[in-house]
Design a protein around this motif. Structure first.
Motif, PDB file in Angstrom:
ATOM      1  N   GLY A 283       0.864  -1.210   0.013  1.00 26.55           N
ATOM      2  CA  GLY A 283       0.043  -0.092   0.014  1.00 26.55           C
ATOM      3  C   GLY A 283       0.969   1.093   0.054  1.00 26.55           C
ATOM      4  O   GLY A 283       0.392   2.403   0.098  1.00 26.55           O
ATOM      5  N   GLN A 284       2.131   1.209   0.154  1.00 26.45           N
ATOM      6  CA  GLN A 284       2.944   2.454  -0.034  1.00 26.45           C
ATOM      7  C   GLN A 284       2.717   3.241  -1.260  1.00 26.45           C
ATOM      8  O   GLN A 284       3.194   4.557  -1.405  1.00 26.45           O
ATOM      9  N   HIS A 285       2.279   2.863  -2.509  1.00 23.47           N
ATOM     10  CA  HIS A 285       1.835   3.597  -3.536  1.00 23.47           C
ATOM     11  C   HIS A 285       0.487   4.002  -4.000  1.00 23.47           C
ATOM     12  O   HIS A 285       0.221   4.468  -4.645  1.00 23.47           O
ATOM     13  N   LEU A 286      -0.170   3.887  -2.792  1.00 22.87           N
ATOM     14  CA  LEU A 286      -1.619   3.981  -2.860  1.00 22.87           C
ATOM     15  C   LEU A 286      -1.817   5.353  -3.169  1.00 22.87           C
ATOM     16  O   LEU A 286      -2.677   5.891  -3.678  1.00 22.87           O
ATOM     17  N   ASP A 287      -1.003   6.310  -2.349  1.00 23.35           N
ATOM     18  CA  ASP A 287      -1.346   7.807  -2.516  1.00 23.35           C
ATOM     19  C   ASP A 287      -1.101   8.237  -3.822  1.00 23.35           C
ATOM     20  O   ASP A 287      -1.718   9.265  -4.214  1.00 23.35           O
ATOM     21  N   GLN A 288      -0.055   7.852  -4.434  1.00 30.19           N
ATOM     22  CA  GLN A 288       0.310   8.216  -5.634  1.00 30.19           C
ATOM     23  C   GLN A 288      -0.616   7.589  -6.894  1.00 30.19           C
ATOM     24  O   GLN A 288      -1.262   8.327  -7.716  1.00 30.19           O
ATOM     25  N   ALA A 289      -1.313   6.605  -6.458  1.00 32.22           N
ATOM     26  CA  ALA A 289      -2.217   5.772  -7.596  1.00 32.22           C
ATOM     27  C   ALA A 289      -3.644   6.695  -7.433  1.00 32.22           C
ATOM     28  O   ALA A 289      -4.267   6.809  -8.453  1.00 32.22           O
ATOM     29  N   ARG A 290      -3.912   7.088  -6.336  1.00 29.36           N
ATOM     30  CA  ARG A 290      -5.020   7.839  -6.019  1.00 29.36           C
ATOM     31  C   ARG A 290      -5.234   9.102  -6.966  1.00 29.36           C
ATOM     32  O   ARG A 290      -6.656   9.822  -7.212  1.00 29.36           O
ATOM     33  N   GLN A 291      -4.048   9.727  -7.176  1.00 29.01           N
ATOM     34  CA  GLN A 291      -4.343  11.076  -8.234  1.00 29.01           C
ATOM     35  C   GLN A 291      -4.821  10.748  -9.346  1.00 29.01           C
ATOM     36  O   GLN A 291      -5.369  11.521  -9.958  1.00 29.01           O
ATOM     37  N   LEU A 292      -4.847   9.428  -9.814  1.00 26.93           N
ATOM     38  CA  LEU A 292      -5.531   9.204 -11.266  1.00 26.93           C
ATOM     39  C   LEU A 292      -6.960   9.300 -11.378  1.00 26.93           C
ATOM     40  O   LEU A 292      -7.676   9.502 -12.154  1.00 26.93           O
ATOM     41  N   ARG A 293      -7.673   9.131  -9.928  1.00 26.24           N
ATOM     42  CA  ARG A 293      -8.970   9.492  -9.738  1.00 26.24           C
ATOM     43  C   ARG A 293      -9.351  10.309  -8.704  1.00 26.24           C
ATOM     44  O   ARG A 293      -9.939  10.007  -7.479  1.00 26.24           O
ATOM     45  N   SER A 294      -8.839  11.703  -8.875  1.00 22.98           N
ATOM     46  CA  SER A 294      -8.629  12.466  -7.712  1.00 22.98           C
ATOM     47  C   SER A 294     -10.038  13.658  -8.048  1.00 22.98           C
ATOM     48  O   SER A 294     -10.086  14.460  -6.927  1.00 22.98           O
ATOM     49  N   ALA A 295     -10.744  13.652  -9.061  1.00 23.98           N
ATOM     50  CA  ALA A 295     -11.580  14.835  -9.215  1.00 23.98           C
ATOM     51  C   ALA A 295     -12.600  14.658  -7.994  1.00 23.98           C
ATOM     52  O   ALA A 295     -13.016  13.634  -7.565  1.00 23.98           O
ATOM     53  N   PRO A 296     -13.152  15.894  -7.579  1.00 18.61           N
ATOM     54  CA  PRO A 296     -14.245  15.621  -6.683  1.00 18.61           C
ATOM     55  C   PRO A 296     -15.428  14.871  -7.143  1.00 18.61           C
ATOM     56  O   PRO A 296     -16.137  14.168  -6.409  1.00 18.61           O
ATOM     57  N   THR A 297     -15.792  14.847  -8.454  1.00 22.04           N
ATOM     58  CA  THR A 297     -16.867  14.001  -8.937  1.00 22.04           C
ATOM     59  C   THR A 297     -16.594  12.594  -8.799  1.00 22.04           C
ATOM     60  O   THR A 297     -17.703  11.945  -8.930  1.00 22.04           O
ATOM     61  N   GLN A 298     -15.405  12.135  -8.781  1.00 20.71           N
ATOM     62  CA  GLN A 298     -15.259  10.970  -8.724  1.00 20.71           C
ATOM     63  C   GLN A 298     -15.156  10.195  -7.367  1.00 20.71           C
ATOM     64  O   GLN A 298     -15.026   8.809  -7.351  1.00 20.71           O
TER      65      GLN A 298
END
Length: 501
Positions: A204-219
């Motif tokens: 899970g150490q890369h999760l924060d970076q991965a979340r940026q791909l779906r970071s829009a408020p509508t998502q």
């Protein structure tokens, strides 16, 4: 509208030269997941251990639910949306292998999903074991351009590491559960604990970076736990967690009965389909509290459909219950290897016959796919591989039905075709199915299907779009083959209108 597999062989994806553009969405390096690799099977051992030494899923699920309630999640686990009486949502099941079959679904999914309000993943978000660091390439990347929220229910593979990755992604970055005391030595729980697969310490150490791909408020979407209900427009959509072995614990069963009450029409989303492969699997509630299907069938609960993942194809059974129709649907073709449909016998269950039953891929296409696959692997392609027309004809003969798709010309069912169909477990008519053939079909489906991964189209993947009005739900199954034609205009393989009034 483009041809479907029921119209033409080209509509099924056969013989098409122009491949889709889905590969541009994929990472530069993709790990090919093989279910014949002993390392993969060993990492996914917890399901076998649970069946041998006792299933701890219910207890662990209860701890996750208690943790989420302590953090402020609603006790009734209902997500109350503000959708109008007319809205749309997507359902896609068994997605996360992270290779060609998953990404081949994405272009069509993005096109068909335009204007939808949310999506639901029905089972097995991440293969092979639900690892948190796999979410980058198997969830956030493929669906980064879907601009609405995505809810999910876990499948058995999401449970192979204790559901930790799933809870972090979908449930407000839930922290790991505190370790429990070690079980008493030389007990079943002790043996299970000794062999149990657990996540890596740094998972899970890369999760924060991965979340940026779906970071829009509508998502963004936060679930109250691994099972939940969504109130949207005139519907209540209820997602249940069937854990490692396809059952639910008593506490979840009591919750399901409670949220099923009332006149609002309901759709169940489950990781274990209730009707599949011509059989009824009502889903046991642990502790002798009946079954999930008892709750679905209760007329006071007003269910109109039950959609299940886990099996990697599409099936639909319109079952008459007390003078009304409940649509029982299998929708697990969202990206993992294809489970065969040609092993499904002639359907005759709960007054549902072949006339009413629908599946995708068509049985003939499934048989042609598998005969070609094993012909290549056994290096006996000339002897083993059947054309689409041959496979369609031999299925029609074995089941005693008319061909679903009209062949291009006269087709003679040869002795070779009959032998190949038999070796690959093709279904038959109920009056000709012996007690010996039934176990053979199940062994084939369970043992050989996981080796069906292939990396060139057609893939026979699928997903659902549901359009809701105050009076009805329009459910459509769309195909994704990996070919360009089906990316541009995804064909509708099945459609049904479900009345709500």
């Amino acid at each position: 509208m483009s041809d479907s597999s029921r119209d033409t062989a080209e509509g099924a994806g056969w013989g098409v030269a122009e491949r889709g553009e889905y590969k541009r969405l994929m990472p530069a390096k993709v790990e090919k997941l093989s279910w014949l690799d002993p390392r993969t099977l060993w990492s996914a051992r917890n399901g076998v251990l649970a069946s041998w030494f006792g299933d701890p899923t219910g207890h662990t699920r209860g701890r996750w639910v208690a943790q989420r309630e302590a953090a402020g999640a609603p006790a009734d686990k209902v997500i109350r949306r503000t959708d109008p009486d007319r809205f749309s949502f997507m359902v896609i099941g068994d997605t996360g292998e992270g290779d060609d079959p998953q990404y081949a679904v994405v272009p069509g999914f993005l096109k068909v999903s335009q204007g939808t309000d949310f999506a639901v993943i029905a089972s097995d978000v991440i293969y092979p074991v639900g690892t948190a660091d796999d979410y980058g390439t198997k969830f956030f990347r493929p669906y980064q351009d879907y601009q609405a929220p995505i809810y999910a229910i876990p499948g058995n593979h999401d449970w192979y590491e204790g559901l930790g990755g799933f809870m972090r992604v979908f449930c407000d970055d839930a922290p790991p559960l505190a370790p429990e005391p070690a079980p008493r030595p030389l007990t079943r729980a002790w043996a299970r604990n000794l062999l149990w697969h657990r996540p890596r310490l740094k998972d899970g150490q890369h999760l924060d970076q991965a979340r940026q791909l779906r970071s829009a408020p509508t998502q963004q979407a936060i679930q109250p736990g691994p099972y939940w209900a969504v109130d949207a427009g005139p519907l209540r959509i209820i997602g249940i967690d069937t854990g490692l072995l396809g059952t639910i614990d008593a506490a979840q069963g009591a919750w399901l009965r409670e949220v099923s009450k009332g006149p609002r029409r309901k759709i169940l989303i489950t990781g274990s389909p209730l009707y599949v492969d011509g059989e009824h699997h009502p889903c046991t509630i642990e502790g002798g509290h009946g079954t999930v299907d008892d709750i679905v069938r209760d007329p006071d609960h007003h269910y109109v459909a039950a959609i299940g993942g886990d099996i990697h194809n599409y099936q639909r059974y319109p079952v008459q219950v007390d003078g009304r129709t409940i649509q029982y649907v299998v929708s697990g073709g969202g990206g993992a290897f294809m489970h065969a449909t040609h092993t499904i016998p002639r359907v005759d269950i709960a007054n549902v016959t072949e006339k009413d039953f629908r599946c995708y891929p068509l049985r003939g296409d499934s048989l042609a796919f598998y005969s070609g696959l094993y012909g290549r692997r056994l290096r006996l392609r000339r002897l083993f591989a059947l054309s689409e027309d041959e496979a369609t004809a031999v299925i029609a003969e074995r089941l005693g039905i008319r061909p679903t798709r009209t062949p291009g010309g006269p087709v003679r069912v040869s002795r070779r075709a009959r032998i190949v169909a038999g070796l690959l477990g093709a279904g038959g008519r109920p009056d000709r199915t012996s007690r010996f053939r039934l176990p053979v079909r199940k062994i084939y489906t369970q043992l050989f299907s996981p080796s069906s991964a292939t990396y060139s189209p057609p893939f026979f993947k699928c997903f659902l779009r549901l359009d809701v009005t105050p009076d009805a739900v329009r459910l459509r199954c769309f195909a994704a083959t990996g070919n360009r034609a089906q990316e541009i205009d995804p064909p509708v393989e099945d459609e049904v209108t479900i009345p709500l009034t």
